[in-house]
Scaffold this active site. Structure first.
Site, PDB file in Angstrom:
ATOM      1  N   ASP A  99     -21.085  19.515  10.887  1.00 44.78           N
ATOM      2  CA  ASP A  99     -19.885  20.121  11.461  1.00 44.78           C
ATOM      3  C   ASP A  99     -20.288  21.402  12.207  1.00 44.78           C
ATOM      4  O   ASP A  99     -21.373  21.954  11.966  1.00 44.78           O
ATOM      5  CB  ASP A  99     -18.942  20.423  10.285  1.00 44.78           C
ATOM      6  CG  ASP A  99     -17.751  21.242  10.668  1.00 44.78           C
ATOM      7  OD1 ASP A  99     -17.284  21.115  11.808  1.00 44.78           O
ATOM      8  OD2 ASP A  99     -17.276  22.009   9.810  1.00 44.78           O
TER       9      ASP A  99
ATOM     10  N   ASP B 198     -17.847  24.477  13.375  1.00 49.01           N
ATOM     11  CA  ASP B 198     -17.223  25.717  12.897  1.00 49.01           C
ATOM     12  C   ASP B 198     -17.281  25.806  11.378  1.00 49.01           C
ATOM     13  O   ASP B 198     -16.811  24.919  10.671  1.00 49.01           O
ATOM     14  CB  ASP B 198     -15.765  25.795  13.377  1.00 49.01           C
ATOM     15  CG  ASP B 198     -15.697  25.870  14.886  1.00 49.01           C
ATOM     16  OD1 ASP B 198     -16.359  26.751  15.452  1.00 49.01           O
ATOM     17  OD2 ASP B 198     -15.026  25.022  15.495  1.00 49.01           O
TER      18      ASP B 198
ATOM     19  N   PHE C 216     -17.092  30.727  12.512  1.00 48.98           N
ATOM     20  CA  PHE C 216     -15.703  30.806  12.961  1.00 48.98           C
ATOM     21  C   PHE C 216     -14.951  31.915  12.214  1.00 48.98           C
ATOM     22  O   PHE C 216     -14.229  32.709  12.815  1.00 48.98           O
ATOM     23  CB  PHE C 216     -15.043  29.442  12.725  1.00 48.98           C
ATOM     24  CG  PHE C 216     -13.598  29.357  13.121  1.00 48.98           C
ATOM     25  CD1 PHE C 216     -13.227  28.958  14.398  1.00 48.98           C
ATOM     26  CD2 PHE C 216     -12.590  29.648  12.215  1.00 48.98           C
ATOM     27  CE1 PHE C 216     -11.887  28.873  14.763  1.00 48.98           C
ATOM     28  CE2 PHE C 216     -11.251  29.562  12.569  1.00 48.98           C
ATOM     29  CZ  PHE C 216     -10.904  29.167  13.849  1.00 48.98           C
TER      30      PHE C 216
ATOM     31  N   TYR D 198      -8.204  32.917  18.442  1.00 49.29           N
ATOM     32  CA  TYR D 198      -9.176  31.821  18.572  1.00 49.29           C
ATOM     33  C   TYR D 198      -8.891  30.882  19.756  1.00 49.29           C
ATOM     34  O   TYR D 198      -9.702  30.028  20.066  1.00 49.29           O
ATOM     35  CB  TYR D 198      -9.431  31.080  17.252  1.00 49.29           C
ATOM     36  CG  TYR D 198      -8.280  30.352  16.591  1.00 49.29           C
ATOM     37  CD1 TYR D 198      -7.724  29.210  17.123  1.00 49.29           C
ATOM     38  CD2 TYR D 198      -7.793  30.783  15.354  1.00 49.29           C
ATOM     39  CE1 TYR D 198      -6.704  28.526  16.484  1.00 49.29           C
ATOM     40  CE2 TYR D 198      -6.777  30.116  14.688  1.00 49.29           C
ATOM     41  CZ  TYR D 198      -6.240  28.997  15.259  1.00 49.29           C
ATOM     42  OH  TYR D 198      -5.227  28.324  14.616  1.00 49.29           O
TER      43      TYR D 198
ATOM     44  N   THR E  44     -17.733  17.800  15.635  1.00 50.38           N
ATOM     45  CA  THR E  44     -16.783  18.910  15.596  1.00 50.38           C
ATOM     46  C   THR E  44     -15.410  18.506  16.119  1.00 50.38           C
ATOM     47  O   THR E  44     -15.294  17.655  17.008  1.00 50.38           O
ATOM     48  CB  THR E  44     -17.343  20.102  16.415  1.00 50.38           C
ATOM     49  OG1 THR E  44     -16.427  21.189  16.352  1.00 50.38           O
ATOM     50  CG2 THR E  44     -17.588  19.746  17.873  1.00 50.38           C
TER      51      THR E  44
ATOM     52  N   LYS F   7     -12.935  12.570  12.117  1.00 50.11           N
ATOM     53  CA  LYS F   7     -14.347  12.356  11.759  1.00 50.11           C
ATOM     54  C   LYS F   7     -14.538  11.112  10.891  1.00 50.11           C
ATOM     55  O   LYS F   7     -15.666  10.660  10.708  1.00 50.11           O
ATOM     56  CB  LYS F   7     -14.898  13.596  11.048  1.00 50.11           C
ATOM     57  CG  LYS F   7     -14.882  14.842  11.928  1.00 50.11           C
ATOM     58  CD  LYS F   7     -15.457  16.067  11.233  1.00 50.11           C
ATOM     59  CE  LYS F   7     -15.271  17.285  12.137  1.00 50.11           C
ATOM     60  NZ  LYS F   7     -15.792  18.530  11.561  1.00 50.11           N
TER      61      LYS F   7
ATOM     62  N   ASP G 198     -17.384  22.208   6.169  1.00 56.71           N
ATOM     63  CA  ASP G 198     -16.771  23.231   5.317  1.00 56.71           C
ATOM     64  C   ASP G 198     -15.324  22.920   4.949  1.00 56.71           C
ATOM     65  O   ASP G 198     -14.758  23.586   4.080  1.00 56.71           O
ATOM     66  CB  ASP G 198     -16.815  24.603   6.021  1.00 56.71           C
ATOM     67  CG  ASP G 198     -15.977  24.612   7.276  1.00 56.71           C
ATOM     68  OD1 ASP G 198     -16.210  23.746   8.153  1.00 56.71           O
ATOM     69  OD2 ASP G 198     -15.075  25.462   7.394  1.00 56.71           O
TER      70      ASP G 198
END
Ligand SMILES: Cc1cn([C@H]2C[C@H](O)[C@@H](COP(=O)(O)O)O2)c(=O)[nH]c1=O
Ligand SMILES: [Mg+2]
Length: 222
Positions: A35, A37, A43, A90, A124, A159, A170
């Site tokens: 992954d 971020d 991030f 972001y 991602t 994913k 994460d």
């Protein structure tokens, strides 16, 4: 989590010099997804840094107190007015490109891609507001990992449909249309998930200083 994937036989699709064979049989390279971020790019620290720079004096939750994946939920729960400001941080140009690499991530990825019988991809999920997020993710990968990894960047908001043996991520819960993804999810420790207690057989990687090589090897043996 499910068992190992059946061997693939698509040798023509493999880049030259990465053909595999031997004990595992032709086409049985271990496929690893990392992954971005929270695993390769920081991030969380980026949100906090940009938020403080843009809204000095604004109340916010620090990284130590984080719980749950979504910072907007975290902040929304405690400080309702912050939500839109965090999103604006972001979604801003330069945010994704400016993220620092997670310590050890670049070295680990460069070592992993050289490993025998190993295929490495970055997997991602872009923001729904995909500009400038998507071009900046490509630029980040080129800047920090080089063009070899640009070819290995998978962008998807689901994913579960990507086929692999391992996914380092994460996010504590990864769901999509496929109820039984082929990969084993290794939870990469991050400020928002460190308090979660994983029940066996679920596994964690505490950081890139942790033994990621052993996790890969454990998967080859299966
Ligand atoms: C609110 C929030 C959003 N994200 C974003 C950042 C990325 O676009 C994706 C996750 O990407 P990954 O490479 O699959 O980790 O969602 C986030 O990461 N964390 C958040 O709290
Ligand atoms: Mg992530």
């Amino acid at each position: 989590m499910s068992g190992p994937r059946p061997a693939r036989l698509s040798m023509q699709q493999r880049p030259p010099g990465r053909a595999v064979g031997g004990a595992m049989g032709w086409g049985a390279a271990l496929r690893v997804l990392a992954d971005m971020d929270g695993v390769l790019a920081d991030f969380e620290a980026g949100v906090l840094r940009a938020f403080l720079a843009r809204f000095p004096g604004e109340p916010r939750a620090g990284l130590a107190g984080r719980r749950g994946w979504l910072p907007k939920e975290q902040h929304q729960a405690k400080i309702p007015l912050c939500h839109a400001k965090i999103v604006s941080v972001y979604e801003s140009p330069g945010f994704f490109l400016g993220l620092d690499p997670i310590p050890g991530a670049i070295e680990a990825m460069k070592e992993m891609i050289q490993m025998k019988d190993t295929e490495v991809f970055i997997c991602t999920s872009p923001l729904r507001k995909y500009e400038p997020c998507i071009p900046e993710k490509y630029k980040w990968v080129e800047k920090h990992l080089g063009p070899e990894f640009v070819d290995r960047l998978i962008l998807t908001r689901d994913k579960t449909i990507v086929s692999a043996d391992l996914l380092f991520d994460d996010k504590d819960t990864i769901q999509g249309v496929e109820p039984n993804p082929s990969w084993e999810h290794i939870l990469f420790t991050c400020c928002h998930n460190k308090h979660l207690e994983l029940k066996p057989p679920h596994r964690r990687l505490q950081s890139w200083a942790d033994d990621w090589r052993a996790i890969l090897e454990s998967k080859r043996r299966k």
